[in-house]
Design an enzyme around this catalytic site. Structure first.
Site, PDB file in Angstrom:
ATOM      1  N   HIS A 135       1.042  -0.948   0.253  1.00  0.00           N
ATOM      2  CA  HIS A 135       0.582  -0.033   0.070  1.00  0.00           C
ATOM      3  C   HIS A 135       0.860   1.451  -0.113  1.00  0.00           C
ATOM      4  O   HIS A 135       0.701   1.985   0.883  1.00  0.00           O
ATOM      5  CB  HIS A 135      -0.771   0.225   1.586  1.00  0.00           C
ATOM      6  CG  HIS A 135      -1.932  -0.813   1.038  1.00  0.00           C
ATOM      7  ND1 HIS A 135      -2.904  -1.199   2.523  1.00  0.00           N
ATOM      8  CD2 HIS A 135      -2.379  -1.483   0.275  1.00  0.00           C
ATOM      9  CE1 HIS A 135      -3.342  -2.187   2.097  1.00  0.00           C
ATOM     10  NE2 HIS A 135      -3.025  -2.843   0.972  1.00  0.00           N
ATOM     11  N   THR A 180      -6.724   2.357  -2.610  1.00  0.00           N
ATOM     12  CA  THR A 180      -6.758   1.911  -4.243  1.00  0.00           C
ATOM     13  C   THR A 180      -8.035   2.561  -4.570  1.00  0.00           C
ATOM     14  O   THR A 180      -8.146   3.719  -5.100  1.00  0.00           O
ATOM     15  CB  THR A 180      -7.424   0.764  -4.313  1.00  0.00           C
ATOM     16  OG1 THR A 180      -6.084   0.214  -3.800  1.00  0.00           O
ATOM     17  CG2 THR A 180      -7.461   0.024  -6.114  1.00  0.00           C
TER      18      THR A 180
END
Length: 203
Positions: A135, A180
């Site tokens: 991430h 995301t």
């Protein structure tokens, strides 16, 4: 920045065989530390992903890394690619803040498991290396001042007007949740601005 990531907090749910589900199920516990005010000896917080299969339960905390200038990407002074272009040199380490957050996450997960009647079988208090959560965000931060940011609020480079960076690089910070959907929203907004600039003849 990357999310702090802890693997290996596992428990048995002590269910009879007829109550055990053979398909995997998933749940999410949102951030509950430092939500409205700073209550702990660390900044920010973490969320917990919960996976169950059969009689096993896994708690996986994902915490927010605090942005620090020491964590950065620069050009290597010695390593070059096959075209002679300097390679990226990445420096990224957890700070004392992330270590304190991880310690609290392990204790909280154990407490929740035991309160639910689970038998804790395995705990791991060691943070994974930055990059393991996959991430990663930051390094081309968005902002309102070209002296302290790479991109303007539309993901457009201050220095190269026709350059837009529409991924997680624009994040000046991030929460504990998966980045995301925020990346997608920013890309849509940047694309709409790009179309307007093209129509106006400014690009």
């Amino acid at each position: 920045m990357d999310h702090t990531y802890l693997l290996g907090i596992e428990a048995k749910m002590n269910l009879p065989p007829e109550a055990q589900r053979q398909e995997q199920s998933w749940a999410y516990i949102p951030q509950f530390r430092n939500v409205a005010t700073k209550e702990q000896d660390f900044a920010r917080g973490y969320g917990v992903q919960v996976f169950t299969f059969g009689d096993n339960c896994h708690f996986v905390p994902f915490g927010e890394m605090v942005p620090r200038a020491e964590n950065r990407v620069t050009l290597s002074p010695t390593v070059k690619d096959r075209w002679g272009i300097p390679a990226a040199h990445i420096e990224c380490r957890h700070s004392a803040n992330e270590l304190k957050m991880a310690e609290d996450a392990v204790a909280a997960c154990k407490e929740m498991m035991e309160a639910a009647g689970f038998t804790v079988e395995k705990t791991n208090a060691t943070l994974s290396t930055p990059g393991m959560a996959i991430h990663e965000v930051g390094t081309a931060r968005m902002g309102t001042d070209p002296r302290t940011s790479v991109l303007n609020p539309h993901n457009q480079s201050w220095d190269v007007p026709n350059l837009f960076i529409n991924d997680g690089a624009c994040f000046p910070s991030q929460g504990p949740q998966n980045p995301t959907l925020t990346m997608m929203a920013l890309a849509v907004r940047a694309s709409a601005h790009l179309v307007e600039e093209l129509k106006a003849g400014r690009l």
